[in-house]
Design an enzyme around this catalytic site. Structure first.
Site, mmCIF file in Angstrom:
data_model
loop_
_atom_site.group_PDB
_atom_site.id
_atom_site.type_symbol
_atom_site.label_atom_id
_atom_site.label_comp_id
_atom_site.label_asym_id
_atom_site.label_seq_id
_atom_site.Cartn_x
_atom_site.Cartn_y
_atom_site.Cartn_z
ATOM 1 C CB THR A 256 -2.226 4.109 -0.055
ATOM 2 O OG1 THR A 256 -3.189 3.563 0.863
ATOM 3 C CG2 THR A 256 -2.834 5.328 -0.729
ATOM 4 C CG PHE A 258 0.361 8.432 -2.095
ATOM 5 C CD1 PHE A 258 -0.379 9.327 -1.325
ATOM 6 C CD2 PHE A 258 0.713 7.218 -1.536
ATOM 7 C CE1 PHE A 258 -0.745 9.009 -0.022
ATOM 8 C CE2 PHE A 258 0.352 6.887 -0.239
ATOM 9 C CZ PHE A 258 -0.382 7.785 0.522
#
Length: 361
Positions: A256, A258
């Site tokens: 992921t 960010f």
């Protein structure tokens, strides 16, 4: 030379090391105060890379293993950043992946402020309740987090950094629960989707929750029977729960990305990205004409996607990331030329590119 004589040498060296570390930490604290006054981000990745490169070279000159010295200095840098202490807002409960991303980016001593929604993270930064926020923007398996991109049009914040986190999902339950006892699984919808194959074989009821770590906390506090949550191993440790299965995500290359939020973006580092959002006229070739401005200047796009404007059906805003910093003359000129083809253009921020962690596996 005897053992006692060698130990006296070590003791003398320790005195010098502590003296110089104290001097280093005082300088780091002063730098933190100056960054606070100037509104600059705590993290200066280019400076960290420079320091680590320097100490590796010095280690070679002294006949010491460079990686061992590098590890020591990584801890010293983390401690120095803790003296430039800051608070970072994130969505979720303690133990959430967003909190881990904040710790990885700012260092272990960072203070974190949990928020229930992404809106609250943006508001916390925009209203100066916290200096920084951190939000997930895209997952390598499930794609972009649409709500986060929409919020950039609602709040006056900037992207000042990015980081990528390897996501390892765990099935977590009370200490007495076994895998065969599980009848319901709670977690954030993204986490449930990322563990589809495992959950299909488990054959349980899936219950969406607002947060990964929050689902584990809820199961513990409400004493939900035959229930487990999907979250990080750190969440299991924080809430005194048991990991029933680890690494249950479908894709082992599950990352992921960010964004770090602040009121200001970061100064040029020489290895930067810029993120923008824009719209163009609803006519043939309009998007091509805009993007061609970057192409003809050999500016590399790293991402492009569209989101509905919400003002008129079937019309879209476009989000682009490209390599370069908005303050560098070449890219500043390109953005000005790009603007001529847009109905509106907003620069979300320029920031140093995250290290490609997936290449280190």
């Amino acid at each position: 030379m005897s053992i006692e004589e060698q130990r006296r040498r070590i003791d003398e060296a320790d005195v010098q090391i502590v003296r110089w570390l104290s001097e280093r930490f005082r300088a780091a604290e002063a730098i933190g105060e100056e960054k606070e006054r100037a509104g600059l981000p705590i993290l200066d990745a280019a400076r960290e890379d420079h320091v680590l490169d320097k100490v590796r070279r010095l280690a070679v000159e002294q006949g010491v293993e460079p990686r061992e010295i590098e590890r020591v200095y990584e801890r010293i840098i983390d401690s120095a950043k803790s003296m430039q202490s800051t608070t970072v807002a994130f969505q979720g409960e303690p133990g959430a992946f967003s909190e881990q991303a904040a710790i990885d980016y700012f260092g272990r001593a960072v203070s974190t402020s949990p928020c229930e929604t992404f809106d609250q993270v943006f508001a916390s930064v925009a209203e100066d309740r916290t200096r920084f926020g951190i939000v997930p923007v895209e997952n390598s398996s499930e794609g972009s987090i649409s709500r986060v991109y929409d919020l950039f049009l609602e709040y006056d914040v900037r992207v000042c950094g990015e980081t990528a986190l390897r996501i390892v999902h765990c099935l977590i339950g009370p200490s007495g629960l076994t895998l065969g006892d599980v009848r319901r699984v709670y977690s954030h919808p993204q986490a449930l989707a990322q563990c589809h194959e495992f959950l299909t074989h488990l054959g349980c009821e899936l219950v969406p929750a607002y947060d990964t770590a929050g689902s584990v906390k809820m199961i513990r506090e409400q004493r939900l029977g035959n229930s487990a949550g999907i979250a990080s191993a750190r969440a299991a440790e924080l809430y005194d729960m048991k990991v029933l299965a680890s690494g249950i995500e479908d894709n082992k290359n599950n990352y992921t990305r960010f964004f770090v939020l602040s009121k200001r973006d970061s100064p040029p580092s020489g290895n930067d990205k810029t993120s923008i959002v824009f719209s163009v006229k609803h006519e043939p070739g309009a998007l091509y004409d805009a993007v061609h401005v970057l192409s003809e200047r050999c500016i590399n796009l790293t991402k492009i996607e569209s989101r509905p404007t919400r003002q008129k059906p079937w019309e879209y805003n476009f989000y682009i990331d490209f390599e370069g910093h908005r303050e560098e003359p070449r890219f500043a000129e390109a953005l000005e030329a790009f603007r001529q083809h847009c109905l509106f253009l907003r620069v979300l921020g320029s920031y140093q590119q995250a290290k490609p962690v997936w290449k280190t596996l």
